[in-house]
Design a protein around this motif. Structure first.
Motif, mmCIF file in Angstrom:
data_model
loop_
_atom_site.group_PDB
_atom_site.id
_atom_site.type_symbol
_atom_site.label_atom_id
_atom_site.label_comp_id
_atom_site.label_asym_id
_atom_site.label_seq_id
_atom_site.Cartn_x
_atom_site.Cartn_y
_atom_site.Cartn_z
ATOM 1 N N GLN A 129 9.556 -3.397 10.017
ATOM 2 C CA GLN A 129 9.275 -2.172 9.275
ATOM 3 C C GLN A 129 10.358 -1.153 9.582
ATOM 4 O OE1 GLN A 129 5.477 -0.668 10.547
ATOM 5 N NE2 GLN A 129 6.357 0.425 12.268
ATOM 6 N N ARG A 130 10.561 -0.283 8.630
ATOM 7 C CA ARG A 130 11.481 0.829 8.819
ATOM 8 C C ARG A 130 10.876 2.047 8.137
ATOM 9 N NH1 ARG A 130 14.322 1.294 3.945
ATOM 10 N NH2 ARG A 130 14.390 -0.637 2.759
ATOM 11 N N THR A 131 11.291 3.193 8.584
ATOM 12 C CA THR A 131 10.793 4.427 8.001
ATOM 13 C C THR A 131 11.716 4.857 6.869
ATOM 14 O OG1 THR A 131 9.857 5.086 10.124
ATOM 15 C CG2 THR A 131 10.183 6.825 8.492
ATOM 16 N N ALA A 132 11.130 5.192 5.749
ATOM 17 C CA ALA A 132 11.879 5.680 4.593
ATOM 18 C C ALA A 132 11.438 7.115 4.310
ATOM 19 C CB ALA A 132 11.616 4.791 3.384
ATOM 20 N N ILE A 133 12.283 7.838 3.627
ATOM 21 C CA ILE A 133 11.980 9.227 3.289
ATOM 22 C C ILE A 133 11.928 9.352 1.768
ATOM 23 C CG2 ILE A 133 12.731 11.626 3.482
ATOM 24 C CD1 ILE A 133 14.208 10.780 6.061
ATOM 25 N N ASP B 240 11.572 11.411 -1.912
ATOM 26 C CA ASP B 240 12.293 12.547 -2.489
ATOM 27 C C ASP B 240 11.693 13.887 -2.069
ATOM 28 O OD1 ASP B 240 14.039 10.834 -3.747
ATOM 29 O OD2 ASP B 240 12.933 10.843 -5.644
ATOM 30 N N ASP B 241 10.370 13.901 -1.849
ATOM 31 C CA ASP B 241 9.710 15.154 -1.462
ATOM 32 C C ASP B 241 9.769 15.411 0.040
ATOM 33 O OD1 ASP B 241 7.927 13.305 -0.463
ATOM 34 O OD2 ASP B 241 6.254 13.924 -1.736
ATOM 35 N N GLY B 242 10.436 14.514 0.792
ATOM 36 C CA GLY B 242 10.589 14.693 2.229
ATOM 37 C C GLY B 242 9.543 13.988 3.078
ATOM 38 N N ASN B 243 8.525 13.433 2.448
ATOM 39 C CA ASN B 243 7.508 12.691 3.203
ATOM 40 C C ASN B 243 8.084 11.388 3.729
ATOM 41 O OD1 ASN B 243 5.372 14.518 2.960
ATOM 42 N ND2 ASN B 243 4.808 13.719 0.951
ATOM 43 N N HIS B 244 7.581 10.972 4.879
ATOM 44 C CA HIS B 244 8.003 9.709 5.490
ATOM 45 C C HIS B 244 6.958 8.634 5.200
ATOM 46 C CE1 HIS B 244 10.221 12.729 7.698
ATOM 47 N NE2 HIS B 244 11.029 11.789 8.127
ATOM 48 N N PHE B 245 7.423 7.407 5.035
ATOM 49 C CA PHE B 245 6.512 6.282 4.857
ATOM 50 C C PHE B 245 7.191 5.024 5.381
ATOM 51 C CE2 PHE B 245 9.021 6.665 1.047
ATOM 52 C CZ PHE B 245 9.316 5.362 0.667
ATOM 53 N N LYS B 246 6.401 3.998 5.635
ATOM 54 C CA LYS B 246 6.909 2.735 6.170
ATOM 55 C C LYS B 246 7.235 1.771 5.038
ATOM 56 C CE LYS B 246 6.000 3.667 10.534
ATOM 57 N NZ LYS B 246 7.017 4.250 11.321
ATOM 58 N N LYS C 61 1.418 0.634 -0.051
ATOM 59 C CA LYS C 61 0.769 0.996 -1.316
ATOM 60 C C LYS C 61 1.346 0.189 -2.477
ATOM 61 C CE LYS C 61 -0.518 4.837 -4.219
ATOM 62 N NZ LYS C 61 -0.388 6.243 -4.520
ATOM 63 N N GLU C 62 2.674 0.022 -2.493
ATOM 64 C CA GLU C 62 3.311 -0.796 -3.537
ATOM 65 C C GLU C 62 2.807 -2.237 -3.476
ATOM 66 O OE1 GLU C 62 7.806 0.571 -4.261
ATOM 67 O OE2 GLU C 62 7.363 0.059 -2.175
ATOM 68 N N LEU C 63 2.717 -2.764 -2.265
ATOM 69 C CA LEU C 63 2.214 -4.131 -2.090
ATOM 70 C C LEU C 63 0.800 -4.263 -2.622
ATOM 71 C CD1 LEU C 63 3.491 -4.969 1.482
ATOM 72 C CD2 LEU C 63 4.010 -6.254 -0.589
ATOM 73 N N SER C 64 -0.033 -3.293 -2.282
ATOM 74 C CA SER C 64 -1.423 -3.318 -2.733
ATOM 75 C C SER C 64 -1.506 -3.365 -4.255
ATOM 76 C CB SER C 64 -2.152 -2.084 -2.199
ATOM 77 O OG SER C 64 -3.463 -2.035 -2.683
ATOM 78 N N GLU C 65 -0.723 -2.526 -4.907
ATOM 79 C CA GLU C 65 -0.732 -2.489 -6.367
ATOM 80 C C GLU C 65 -0.157 -3.765 -6.971
ATOM 81 O OE1 GLU C 65 1.465 1.094 -7.078
ATOM 82 O OE2 GLU C 65 -0.208 2.372 -6.443
ATOM 83 N N GLU C 66 0.907 -4.275 -6.367
ATOM 84 C CA GLU C 66 1.573 -5.456 -6.918
ATOM 85 C C GLU C 66 0.737 -6.723 -6.793
ATOM 86 O OE1 GLU C 66 5.396 -8.288 -6.000
ATOM 87 O OE2 GLU C 66 5.611 -6.145 -5.608
ATOM 88 N N VAL C 67 0.140 -6.932 -5.634
ATOM 89 C CA VAL C 67 -0.552 -8.204 -5.403
ATOM 90 C C VAL C 67 -2.065 -8.114 -5.589
ATOM 91 C CG1 VAL C 67 1.268 -9.013 -3.867
ATOM 92 C CG2 VAL C 67 -0.739 -7.911 -2.887
#
Length: 116
Positions: free
Chosen positions: A62-66, A68-74, A34-40
């Protein structure tokens, strides 16, 4: 560590303008799709297709990040420092110099010494 790959694979991958844009963005720092989409300024489906292409050729990881709300994302990041294209004996070659940690490299070198 240097790794050789057929030049067609690498050139086809980095020949894609959107793949290069994504790779350049994550070479600076890891980012979520999502960050990539917004940035580029590319759609999420386009981002995901390019990330898949780059992963297919082992140019990113890729790695999984968590959150602050506990959701996981790549999170996606570039996993090489440089590439070199050379011409030797009428044949082009691509070498990819990978980012790696020292213990992994030592283990690999030790394994290679034991097999020769």
């Amino acid at each position: 560590m240097a790794e050789e790959r057929p030049i067609e694979e690498i050139l086809n991958t980095i020949g894609d303008e959107h793949a290069r844009t994504v790779l350049a963005a994550i070479s600076r720092e890891p980012r979520a799709a999502k960050e990539l989409s917004e940035e580029v300024g590319l759609s999420l489906p386009t981002i995901y297709r390019r990330l898949e292409l780059l992963q297919e050729h082992d140019l990113i990881k890729q790695r999984t990040a968590i959150a602050d709300d506990g959701n996981h994302f790549k999170m996606y990041e570039c996993n090489f420092d440089s590439t070199v294209i050379s011409l030797q004996d009428d044949e082009y070659k691509v070498r990819i110099y990978r980012r790696e940690n020292l213990p992994d490299r030592f283990s690999q070198l030790w394994d290679e010494l034991g097999t020769d």
